[in-house]
Scaffold this motif. Structure first.
Motif, PDB file in Angstrom:
ATOM      1  N   LEU A   1     -14.840 -50.538  -5.384  1.00 41.34           N
ATOM      2  CA  LEU A   1     -16.367 -50.029  -5.141  1.00 41.34           C
ATOM      3  C   LEU A   1     -16.774 -49.302  -6.244  1.00 41.34           C
ATOM      4  CD1 LEU A   1     -15.534 -48.053  -1.628  1.00 41.34           C
ATOM      5  CD2 LEU A   1     -16.804 -50.342  -2.051  1.00 41.34           C
ATOM      6  N   THR A   2     -16.111 -49.411  -7.394  1.00 45.84           N
ATOM      7  CA  THR A   2     -16.400 -48.711  -8.564  1.00 45.84           C
ATOM      8  C   THR A   2     -16.506 -49.940  -9.616  1.00 45.84           C
ATOM      9  OG1 THR A   2     -14.415 -48.045  -9.231  1.00 45.84           O
ATOM     10  CG2 THR A   2     -15.921 -46.548  -8.370  1.00 45.84           C
ATOM     11  N   GLN A   3     -16.547 -51.389  -9.398  1.00 43.16           N
ATOM     12  CA  GLN A   3     -16.510 -52.414 -10.102  1.00 43.16           C
ATOM     13  C   GLN A   3     -17.965 -52.862 -10.612  1.00 43.16           C
ATOM     14  OE1 GLN A   3     -14.779 -55.930  -8.182  1.00 43.16           O
ATOM     15  NE2 GLN A   3     -15.653 -57.266 -10.067  1.00 43.16           N
ATOM     16  N   LYS A   4     -18.074 -52.879 -11.817  1.00 38.77           N
ATOM     17  CA  LYS A   4     -19.515 -53.889 -11.961  1.00 38.77           C
ATOM     18  C   LYS A   4     -19.359 -55.191 -12.088  1.00 38.77           C
ATOM     19  CE  LYS A   4     -20.568 -50.114 -15.603  1.00 38.77           C
ATOM     20  NZ  LYS A   4     -21.587 -49.395 -14.796  1.00 38.77           N
ATOM     21  N   VAL A   5     -20.108 -55.774 -11.110  1.00 37.59           N
ATOM     22  CA  VAL A   5     -20.163 -57.078 -10.780  1.00 37.59           C
ATOM     23  C   VAL A   5     -20.854 -57.819 -11.515  1.00 37.59           C
ATOM     24  CG1 VAL A   5     -20.305 -58.772  -8.867  1.00 37.59           C
ATOM     25  CG2 VAL A   5     -19.543 -56.529  -8.445  1.00 37.59           C
ATOM     26  N   ILE A   6     -20.487 -59.112 -12.196  1.00 43.02           N
ATOM     27  CA  ILE A   6     -20.891 -59.926 -13.075  1.00 43.02           C
ATOM     28  C   ILE A   6     -21.154 -61.317 -12.319  1.00 43.02           C
ATOM     29  CG2 ILE A   6     -21.176 -61.183 -15.219  1.00 43.02           C
ATOM     30  CD1 ILE A   6     -21.393 -58.007 -15.340  1.00 43.02           C
ATOM     31  N   ASP A   7     -22.346 -61.857 -12.318  1.00 47.28           N
ATOM     32  CA  ASP A   7     -22.596 -63.134 -11.583  1.00 47.28           C
ATOM     33  C   ASP A   7     -22.092 -64.267 -12.640  1.00 47.28           C
ATOM     34  OD1 ASP A   7     -24.530 -63.885 -13.241  1.00 47.28           O
ATOM     35  OD2 ASP A   7     -26.178 -63.373 -12.166  1.00 47.28           O
ATOM     36  N   PRO A   8     -21.782 -65.650 -12.024  1.00 42.99           N
ATOM     37  CA  PRO A   8     -21.394 -66.838 -12.682  1.00 42.99           C
ATOM     38  C   PRO A   8     -22.096 -66.862 -14.053  1.00 42.99           C
ATOM     39  CG  PRO A   8     -21.307 -67.381 -10.429  1.00 42.99           C
ATOM     40  CD  PRO A   8     -22.144 -66.038 -10.590  1.00 42.99           C
ATOM     41  N   ASN A   9     -23.409 -66.492 -14.280  1.00 40.53           N
ATOM     42  CA  ASN A   9     -24.278 -66.520 -15.370  1.00 40.53           C
ATOM     43  C   ASN A   9     -24.147 -65.511 -16.407  1.00 40.53           C
ATOM     44  OD1 ASN A   9     -25.252 -69.010 -14.453  1.00 40.53           O
ATOM     45  ND2 ASN A   9     -26.956 -68.008 -13.164  1.00 40.53           N
ATOM     46  N   GLY A  10     -23.102 -64.341 -15.947  1.00 35.06           N
ATOM     47  CA  GLY A  10     -23.035 -63.322 -16.839  1.00 35.06           C
ATOM     48  C   GLY A  10     -23.944 -62.148 -16.826  1.00 35.06           C
ATOM     49  N   LYS A  11     -24.633 -62.237 -15.790  1.00 32.67           N
ATOM     50  CA  LYS A  11     -25.359 -61.195 -15.533  1.00 32.67           C
ATOM     51  C   LYS A  11     -25.009 -60.146 -14.206  1.00 32.67           C
ATOM     52  CE  LYS A  11     -29.725 -63.850 -16.652  1.00 32.67           C
ATOM     53  NZ  LYS A  11     -31.232 -64.435 -15.651  1.00 32.67           N
ATOM     54  N   SER A  12     -25.589 -58.865 -14.653  1.00 33.33           N
ATOM     55  CA  SER A  12     -25.029 -57.954 -13.855  1.00 33.33           C
ATOM     56  C   SER A  12     -25.623 -57.897 -12.455  1.00 33.33           C
ATOM     57  CB  SER A  12     -25.188 -56.393 -14.316  1.00 33.33           C
ATOM     58  OG  SER A  12     -24.913 -55.450 -13.410  1.00 33.33           O
TER      59      SER A  12
END
Length: 540
Positions: free
Chosen positions: A386-397
């Motif tokens: 729940l505190t994780q910063k999620v990054i998509d496959p293209n490296g964007k937040s």
């Protein structure tokens, strides 16, 4: 429709191709829609499908409220849909010698609450989302804010009408299938899930044993900011765990005096800004005595909760936007804030406040039943996710503000029924969890943002796997009791490539009741009509 056995084939509109979850779309150019308005029409529609040699089992599906969490109905392989929205009758009937109320499956939860309350002063404990259809909701078990006090929807069923069929014998209606008329089928219908055995058209409830409608509902919501004041850091794990433990200690109590209290903990991702919980307290004069005494005691209890909650961490003065499904309105919409202890409503007014479905979005869901509170390792995994910063496959937040773990208080009256009395085997749980993640795009119907989808689905699968790492990534160990079939999730097992075996999923859904369900499916649905990647017939 006529009674000739020929149902009209109606081309599908764009709306016919999509349900509540925008991820799923029936793109077949030749999609046929059948729109029955009575039970005989359903027989005609099914017979028409059975005679159509271009349609095979699994290519015809049933829909009602359209809230399926997976693409079981709306997918490219679907060639025909029998849409039960038009079955909206209700009334009184006798089942054997028992007076009953019948409700057709095209009615939704809100229709049911209003009809039963305004005509009979009765109710069925069911879901909060107003637009969920009774058809799939009730046969999957049916539960909601009234269930700790009154039990599951299926616990009040005494009969059903159901259409079954195959190509050799055609379609036929079994009227008032009950404990004495096709008892194995009646047992399976109560919790076995929609489309497993046939097409349910009508439910009959025992009029004498249906609960009286409650008189009042009281709601309290408390929330805490995720981020510390004047800091870029979230609250500590110790604070998070103390808040979650407080919720579990207060709202999962199984003493009968607490059954009228239903709690929902909204473990929102930190991108949402806050987390918190809502308390729903039910008052029924025949059960809880003098109203003024009840209200005085309840308000005192709520005041104490405010003080206890403030000691855990300073309460937020901001509005708590309560994500999830059901989509409970924000604290401001409920007329609540941390300076007021609660808000009281009449029964229907309270259910109306809680009955929102929220916007149609793209979503992924998972579920779990818990017989014990979260362990320390589960809490650490939850906090980390729940505190994780999620990054998509293209490296964007990726903004995860619409992602959460929802904890529903459970048990109470539900747990007074034996685990083999109905197809629902989970009769020992104290919490029912729903893991949820939502996103949206500006793309037209039938399209999804693959990058966003990958980020959200991967995050949800990972946090779930981490929480249940001690039992192989699924809720199948000490303190857990499997999953809920009405919250389908192919990643716990299905016939689709890249997922675990279907046996695992069905065992999580049905436990020791699975073998009996397989036999019923083989008897009443031998050709596996309406099957999907998690149908019982897949292991028959």
């Amino acid at each position: 429709m006529s009674n000739s056995g020929d149902a009209p084939i109606i081309p599908a509109s764009v709306s016919d191709r999509q349900g509540f979850n925008k991820r799923w779309y029936a793109s077949n150019d030749q999609l046929q829609i059948y729109r029955p308005t009575a039970g005989i029409d359903v027989v005609d529609a099914f017979n028409t499908v059975l005679r159509d040699k271009t349609i095979e089992p699994g290519q015809c599906q049933i829909t009602c409220g359209r809230h399926c969490y997976e693409g079981f109905v709306y997918n490219p392989s679907t060639k025909a849909v029998i849409d039960l929205t038009g079955l909206k009758s209700y009334g009184e009937a006798t089942v054997g010698s028992i007076p009953s109320i019948y409700l057709d499956v095209g009615l939704g939860n809100w229709d049911m609450y209003r009809l039963l309350n305004n005509v009979y002063q009765k109710t069925v404990p069911a879901g909060s989302c107003y637009s969920v259809g009774l058809g799939g909701h009730i046969t999957g078990g049916g539960y909601g804010v009234l269930s700790r006090l009154y039990g599951l929807s299926i616990d009040y069923l005494i009969a059903i009408d159901i259409v079954i069929g195959d190509r050799k014998n055609g379609a036929r209606m079994i009227s008032q299938c009950s404990a004495t008329n096709q008892p194995e089928l009646f047992w399976a219908i109560r919790g076995g899930g929609g489309g497993q055995f046939g097409i349910i058209t009508r439910y009959y409830f025992d009029l004498q044993n249906l609960p009286d409608s409650p008189d009042y509902i009281y709601i309290q919501s408390l929330n805490w900011n995720w981020m510390l004041s004047n800091s870029n850091n979230p609250i500590s794990f110790e604070t998070f765990s103390s808040i979650l433990n407080y919720f579990q200690d207060v709202y999962t109590n199984q003493s009968e005096s607490s059954w009228n209290t239903f709690g929902i903990f909204h473990g929102n991702h930190m991108d949402a800004g806050s987390l918190g919980f809502s308390s729903v307290d039910i008052y029924n004069e025949s059960l809880h005595g003098i109203h003024t005494n009840f209200e005085t005691e309840l308000l005192s209890r709520h005041e104490n909760r405010l003080k206890e909650a403030e000691l855990l961490s300073p309460l937020s003065m901001d509005d708590l936007v309560i994500n999830g499904h059901p989509y409970i309105p924000s604290t401001k919409a409920l007329g609540l804030n941390p300076e007021s202890s609660s808000r009281g409503y009449t029964f229907l007014e309270g259910m109306q406040q809680l009955n929102a479905s929220g916007p149609n979005r793209y979503g992924k869901y998972k579920s779990a039943y818990h017989t014990q509170k979260f362990t320390d390792s589960m809490m650490k995994a939850a906090y980390s996710g729940l505190t994780q910063k999620v990054i998509d496959p293209n490296g964007k937040s990726v903004n995860m503000k619409n992602s959460l773990i929802q904890f529903d208080a459970y048990g109470g009256k539900i747990n007074t029924v034996p685990s083999n009395a109905t197809a629902i085997t989970q009769r020992s749980s104290i919490m029912k969890l729903q893991y949820q993640s939502y996103w949206d795009t500006s793309l037209p119907p039938g399209y999804d943002d693959e990058t966003l989808k990958t980020a959200h689905v991967s995050w949800l699968n990972q946090i779930y796997q981490n929480i249940y790492s001690d039992s192989g990534g699924i809720p199948n160990g000490i303190g857990t009791e499997g999953c809920y079939y009405n919250y389908p999730d192919i990643y716990i097992g299905s016939t689709k490539a890249g997922t675990p075996p279907i046996q695992q999923a069905l065992s999580l859904y049905f436990g020791k009741n699975l073998d009996r369900l397989v036999n019923v499916s083989a008897t009443y649905n031998p050709e596996s009509w309406f099957q999907n990647s998690q149908s019982i017939s897949n292991i028959a």
